[in-house]
Design an enzyme around this catalytic site. Structure first.
Site, PDB file in Angstrom:
ATOM      1  N   HIS A  48       0.813  -1.223   0.000  1.00 58.85           N
ATOM      2  CA  HIS A  48       0.000   0.000   0.000  1.00 58.85           C
ATOM      3  C   HIS A  48       0.843   1.268   0.000  1.00 58.85           C
ATOM      4  CE1 HIS A  48      -0.338  -0.460   4.705  1.00 58.85           C
ATOM      5  NE2 HIS A  48       0.902  -0.282   4.303  1.00 58.85           N
ATOM      6  N   ASN A  49       0.345   2.258  -0.754  1.00 58.87           N
ATOM      7  CA  ASN A  49       0.919   3.605  -0.824  1.00 58.87           C
ATOM      8  C   ASN A  49       2.292   3.662  -1.470  1.00 58.87           C
ATOM      9  OD1 ASN A  49      -0.862   3.701   1.998  1.00 58.87           O
ATOM     10  ND2 ASN A  49      -1.170   5.435   0.604  1.00 58.87           N
TER      11      ASN A  49
END
Length: 335
Positions: free
Chosen positions: A239-240
């Site tokens: 994620h991210n």
């Protein structure tokens, strides 16, 4: 789909030598497997023996290689690029025509361009938007609110989870999962509490994602894959993560959460990174390397932990000699 050699030379921006410009070829083959109706290509002189024996009607060859050859050749600046252009002529992107298999489930609020093809057992969620020229393969799942651009190709059983965004000409190979939950948990003292992952995944134009590669949605903001990025099979992007334009990664790479990868980077197979680090533009990282910290732009790195490639080569040369050196030191009483 046959094409005359004069047209081939024009297509690949090359010069034809020792060949009939009206000769027609019908495909591209390896040097060993080619027949007279095939073109082939030579990318390295170590294959020169195969080049001399090949039955190919023409060979795409570096403009400086084999200056005295009398074989039919097209001399080009980059033979592999020329091969790619010619192969694309014979195998163009499939044109869509709006075919929708009766077993597909398309939400009434989804908006599909007239020429979008949808395969058997595909599912398209509420308020999804799919632009012109896109093909949704059999068994694909497109979540609620997904936005898919023009000319995309989603092979069978690719999954795009809710609210994710695909730019134009994106390719997802079978089993790719775009927008799965990020690996985010908080320890309460008794259990790992799941943190809702509410961000998106955004794939920009001309991205290709390999089979069974997973890209997690952002915990809050977006996971971003930049224009022209190519990811091989079996890659994990957490994620991210942000990956800059035109970077490429080979199979089994793992990028931990909130890491930023610059533009034009090249990762060998099984490279792994720590989270929350920055890898500069143009970095090249050798296979099986482990990256615990930031890396400066433009460097070539290898090893666990990663180090400049030249340093790693020296260490690799020394390691096999260590037992003998230790034995000599022991004999001298220098343990």
């Amino acid at each position: 789909m046959g094409i005359r050699l004069s047209a081939v030379a024009e297509l690949v921006d090359g010069k034809l030598h020792h060949a009939d410009s009206d000769l027609e070829i019908t495909g591209v083959q390896t040097l060993e497997g080619a027949e007279a109706a095939h073109a082939s290509f030579l990318t390295h002189k170590k294959y020169s023996h195969s080049f001399e024996k090949s039955k190919a009607g023409v060979v795409l060859i570096d403009e400086r290689s084999f200056p005295d050859t009398t074989r039919p050749v097209i001399r080009v600046a980059e033979p592999y690029l020329a091969f790619a252009l010619l192969q694309r002529h014979f195998y163009p992107h499939k044109k869509t025509s709006g075919q929708r298999h009766p077993s597909a489930e398309i939400a009434p609020s989804a908006v599909l361009a007239e020429d979008v093809d949808v395969g058997a057992m595909a599912v398209i969620g509420a308020h999804a938007r799919i632009a012109s020229g896109t093909l949704i393969g059999a068994g694909c799942v497109i979540g609620d609110g997904v936005d898919v651009g023009e000319g995309c190709l989603l092979h069978a059983k690719a999954v795009v989870c809710d609210a994710c965004v695909l730019g134009d000409r994106v390719i997802l190979q079978s089993g790719a999962v775009i927008g799965s939950d990020g690996f985010g948990y908080a320890w309460s003292g008794r259990e790992h509490l799941k943190i809702p992952q509410i961000g998106r995944v955004v794939l920009q134009n001309d991205v290709e994602i390999g089979a069974n590669t997973c890209i997690d949605r952002g915990a809050i903001g977006d996971t971003l894959i930049g224009q022209g990025v190519k990811l091989d099979n079996l890659i994990q992007i957490a994620h991210n993560v942000q990956i800059g334009a035109f970077s490429v990664m080979a199979s089994q790479v793992g990028i931990s959460g909130s890491t930023t990868v610059g533009s034009g980077c090249q990762f060998g197979g099984q490279v792994g990174t720590a989270g929350h680090i920055h890898i500069g533009d143009g970095c090249k990282i050798a296979a099986k390397s482990g990256v615990p910290n930031d890396l400066d732009a433009g460097g070539t790195y290898a090893g666990i932990p990663v180090m400049p490639h030249r340093v790693w080569l020296k260490l690799a040369a020394i390691l096999p000699r260590l037992p003998g050196l230790w034995k000599r030191l022991s004999a001298l009483g220098m343990k």
